[in-house]
Design a protein around this motif. Structure first.
Motif, PDB file in Angstrom:
ATOM      1  N   TYR A  47     -19.580 -13.948   2.864  1.00 16.95           N
ATOM      2  CA  TYR A  47     -20.649 -13.488   3.746  1.00 16.95           C
ATOM      3  C   TYR A  47     -21.118 -12.132   3.252  1.00 16.95           C
ATOM      4  CZ  TYR A  47     -22.875 -12.051   8.164  1.00 16.95           C
ATOM      5  OH  TYR A  47     -23.757 -11.626   9.126  1.00 16.95           O
TER       6      TYR A  47
ATOM      7  N   ILE B  36     -24.155  -8.904   3.626  1.00 17.06           N
ATOM      8  CA  ILE B  36     -25.112  -8.286   4.541  1.00 17.06           C
ATOM      9  C   ILE B  36     -25.817  -7.142   3.812  1.00 17.06           C
ATOM     10  CG2 ILE B  36     -25.452  -7.268   6.832  1.00 17.06           C
ATOM     11  CD1 ILE B  36     -22.563  -8.054   7.496  1.00 17.06           C
TER      12      ILE B  36
ATOM     13  N   TYR C 174     -27.848  -3.620   4.702  1.00 13.97           N
ATOM     14  CA  TYR C 174     -28.141  -2.636   5.740  1.00 13.97           C
ATOM     15  C   TYR C 174     -29.117  -1.601   5.195  1.00 13.97           C
ATOM     16  CZ  TYR C 174     -24.311  -4.194   8.761  1.00 13.97           C
ATOM     17  OH  TYR C 174     -23.500  -4.921   9.596  1.00 13.97           O
TER      18      TYR C 174
ATOM     19  N   PRO D 264     -26.486   2.721  10.040  1.00 14.37           N
ATOM     20  CA  PRO D 264     -26.971   1.578   9.258  1.00 14.37           C
ATOM     21  C   PRO D 264     -27.590   0.532  10.179  1.00 14.37           C
ATOM     22  CG  PRO D 264     -24.757   2.196   8.569  1.00 14.37           C
ATOM     23  CD  PRO D 264     -25.057   2.965   9.827  1.00 14.37           C
TER      24      PRO D 264
ATOM     25  N   LYS E 199     -17.990  -9.586   3.184  1.00 10.99           N
ATOM     26  CA  LYS E 199     -16.785  -9.924   3.923  1.00 10.99           C
ATOM     27  C   LYS E 199     -16.107 -11.100   3.243  1.00 10.99           C
ATOM     28  CE  LYS E 199     -18.089  -8.864   8.750  1.00 10.99           C
ATOM     29  NZ  LYS E 199     -18.110  -9.459  10.116  1.00 10.99           N
TER      30      LYS E 199
ATOM     31  N   TYR F 275     -11.934 -10.154   6.817  1.00 11.48           N
ATOM     32  CA  TYR F 275     -13.324 -10.006   7.231  1.00 11.48           C
ATOM     33  C   TYR F 275     -13.728  -8.564   7.472  1.00 11.48           C
ATOM     34  CZ  TYR F 275     -13.236 -15.064   7.599  1.00 11.48           C
ATOM     35  OH  TYR F 275     -13.111 -16.389   7.326  1.00 11.48           O
TER      36      TYR F 275
ATOM     37  N   TYR G 121     -15.826  -1.064  16.366  1.00  7.78           N
ATOM     38  CA  TYR G 121     -15.329  -0.387  15.167  1.00  7.78           C
ATOM     39  C   TYR G 121     -15.698   1.094  15.224  1.00  7.78           C
ATOM     40  CZ  TYR G 121     -16.097  -5.232  13.453  1.00  7.78           C
ATOM     41  OH  TYR G 121     -16.136  -6.601  13.296  1.00  7.78           O
TER      42      TYR G 121
ATOM     43  N   TYR H 197     -16.152   4.086  12.341  1.00  9.25           N
ATOM     44  CA  TYR H 197     -16.252   4.371  10.914  1.00  9.25           C
ATOM     45  C   TYR H 197     -16.464   5.873  10.707  1.00  9.25           C
ATOM     46  CZ  TYR H 197     -16.947  -0.531   9.467  1.00  9.25           C
ATOM     47  OH  TYR H 197     -16.800  -1.871   9.192  1.00  9.25           O
TER      48      TYR H 197
ATOM     49  N   LEU I 126     -19.407   6.916  13.027  1.00 11.21           N
ATOM     50  CA  LEU I 126     -20.244   5.800  13.471  1.00 11.21           C
ATOM     51  C   LEU I 126     -19.422   4.815  14.284  1.00 11.21           C
ATOM     52  CD1 LEU I 126     -21.954   5.119  10.040  1.00 11.21           C
ATOM     53  CD2 LEU I 126     -23.144   5.954  12.067  1.00 11.21           C
TER      54      LEU I 126
ATOM     55  N   GLY J  38     -15.003 -10.615  15.324  1.00 10.27           N
ATOM     56  CA  GLY J  38     -14.598  -9.975  14.077  1.00 10.27           C
ATOM     57  C   GLY J  38     -14.584 -10.924  12.903  1.00 10.27           C
ATOM     58  N   LEU J  39     -15.079 -12.137  13.107  1.00 12.67           N
ATOM     59  CA  LEU J  39     -15.000 -13.152  12.066  1.00 12.67           C
ATOM     60  C   LEU J  39     -16.154 -13.030  11.081  1.00 12.67           C
ATOM     61  CD1 LEU J  39     -13.844 -16.200  14.202  1.00 12.67           C
ATOM     62  CD2 LEU J  39     -12.468 -14.621  12.811  1.00 12.67           C
ATOM     63  N   GLY J  40     -16.171 -13.945  10.113  1.00 14.31           N
ATOM     64  CA  GLY J  40     -17.064 -13.859   8.975  1.00 14.31           C
ATOM     65  C   GLY J  40     -18.509 -13.543   9.257  1.00 14.31           C
ATOM     66  N   ASP J  41     -19.262 -14.526   9.743  1.00 13.09           N
ATOM     67  CA  ASP J  41     -20.702 -14.332   9.841  1.00 13.09           C
ATOM     68  C   ASP J  41     -21.110 -13.728  11.169  1.00 13.09           C
ATOM     69  OD1 ASP J  41     -21.590 -17.840  10.437  1.00 13.09           O
ATOM     70  OD2 ASP J  41     -19.981 -16.573  11.205  1.00 13.09           O
ATOM     71  N   SER J  42     -20.578 -12.588  11.455  1.00 11.10           N
ATOM     72  CA  SER J  42     -20.917 -11.844  12.663  1.00 11.10           C
ATOM     73  C   SER J  42     -21.274 -10.431  12.227  1.00 11.10           C
ATOM     74  CB  SER J  42     -19.730 -11.830  13.635  1.00 11.10           C
ATOM     75  OG  SER J  42     -20.067 -11.176  14.829  1.00 11.10           O
ATOM     76  N   PRO J  43     -22.577 -10.128  12.132  1.00 10.76           N
ATOM     77  CA  PRO J  43     -22.951  -8.810  11.617  1.00 10.76           C
ATOM     78  C   PRO J  43     -22.575  -7.687  12.566  1.00 10.76           C
ATOM     79  CG  PRO J  43     -24.886  -9.968  12.436  1.00 10.76           C
ATOM     80  CD  PRO J  43     -23.750 -10.946  12.473  1.00 10.76           C
ATOM     81  N   LEU J  44     -22.306  -6.537  11.995  1.00 12.99           N
ATOM     82  CA  LEU J  44     -22.037  -5.337  12.775  1.00 12.99           C
ATOM     83  C   LEU J  44     -23.349  -4.643  13.101  1.00 12.99           C
ATOM     84  CD1 LEU J  44     -19.285  -5.948  11.347  1.00 12.99           C
ATOM     85  CD2 LEU J  44     -18.906  -3.465  11.336  1.00 12.99           C
ATOM     86  N   HIS J  45     -23.421  -4.131  14.315  1.00 15.38           N
ATOM     87  CA  HIS J  45     -24.569  -3.334  14.742  1.00 15.38           C
ATOM     88  C   HIS J  45     -24.064  -1.928  15.023  1.00 15.38           C
ATOM     89  CE1 HIS J  45     -27.220  -6.851  15.128  1.00 15.38           C
ATOM     90  NE2 HIS J  45     -26.097  -7.476  15.435  1.00 15.38           N
ATOM     91  N   PHE J  46     -24.740  -0.945  14.428  1.00 14.71           N
ATOM     92  CA  PHE J  46     -24.265   0.433  14.466  1.00 14.71           C
ATOM     93  C   PHE J  46     -25.056   1.306  15.427  1.00 14.71           C
ATOM     94  CE2 PHE J  46     -21.250   0.834  10.951  1.00 14.71           C
ATOM     95  CZ  PHE J  46     -21.453  -0.364  10.287  1.00 14.71           C
ATOM     96  N   GLY J  47     -24.352   2.303  15.971  1.00 15.46           N
ATOM     97  CA  GLY J  47     -25.024   3.386  16.671  1.00 15.46           C
ATOM     98  C   GLY J  47     -25.516   4.405  15.662  1.00 15.46           C
TER      99      GLY J  47
END
Lengths: 113, 115
Positions: free
Chosen positions: A32, A34, A36, A44, A93, A99, B33, B35, B91, B98-107
């Motif tokens: 996977y 991504i 950003y 990001p 990932k 992941y 998360y 960072y 951040l 928390g699995l593979g195709d789950s994008p993170l969205h950041f502050g």
């Protein structure tokens, strides 16, 4: 160790032209990916993602290409605009890294008027 | 959909002082998360929560950093005592899982300067 890296730290593009930002990855088990975008003073921002069972995915003005043979990822931005100025990160990932996102160093995109 | 909220936006402290950062993730996101990002580099994971449990804190300097997510929603990250090298942007991000195709969205992060 495994890593994701970018070929160019800075890319200058004429406004209106297409931009291509490249990324090399070394973990063949990555499934996977991504892209950003990070503007100055912001976190990001998710642009687009792609799974390893695909080789191309399109969004609004952006296209991500995945070449698993050479372990290469690219982000194409059509008709680049001043608002596209930012640092672009690729990240990947894989199951064998639980992941966790592994980040590239970033490419700074500069738009020339 | 409201994004990830973080506060404060900026913080300046002297070394050996303590500081705390707050994060409110996107509603419904189970994974949170923290960072640390040094200028010009990609973010470095400090800690990952799944609901209110810690999934990964292997890169958290536990002698000075601590984090909690007591009710599985908001989270706080604390540094005590701070060192000069802790100057960075902190951040917070969230994802549905928390699995593979789950994008993170950041502050937008908290910029910490330690003097």
């Amino acid at each position: 160790g495994e890593s994701v890296g970018l070929h160019l730290p800075t890319l200058s593009v004429q406004e209106g032209d297409n931009s291509i930002i490249n990324c090399a990855y070394s973990n063949s088990a990555s499934d996977y990916f991504i892209w950003y975008k990070q503007e100055s003073g912001k976190g990001p921002q998710f642009i687009i993602d792609i799974r390893s069972n695909m080789d191309k995915r399109q969004g609004q003005r952006v296209t991500v290409l995945l070449n698993k043979t050479v372990k290469h990822l690219s982000l194409q931005i059509a008709a680049t605009q001043p608002g596209d100025s930012a640092v672009y990160f690729c990240a990947e990932k894989s199951r064998d890294s639980n992941y966790q996102l592994i980040w590239g160093a970033g490419t700074k995109l500069i738009i020339k008027p | 959909e409201a994004g990830v909220a973080q506060s404060p936006r900026y913080k300046i402290i002297e070394k050996r002082q303590s500081v705390a950062f707050w994060c409110n993730p996107i509603s419904g996101h189970a994974t949170l998360y923290w960072y640390q990002q040094i200028l010009g580099q990609g973010p470095k994971l400090l800690i990952q929560f799944q609901n209110n449990g810690v999934v990964d804190d292997s890169q958290l300097p536990k002698d000075r950093f601590s984090a909690e997510r007591l009710k599985g929603v908001d989270s706080t990250l604390k540094i005590q005592p701070a060192k000069l090298e802790d100057s960075a942007v902190y951040l917070c991000a969230s994802s549905r899982s928390g699995l593979g195709d789950s994008p993170l969205h950041f502050g937008n992060g908290t910029r910490l300067t330690v003097t």
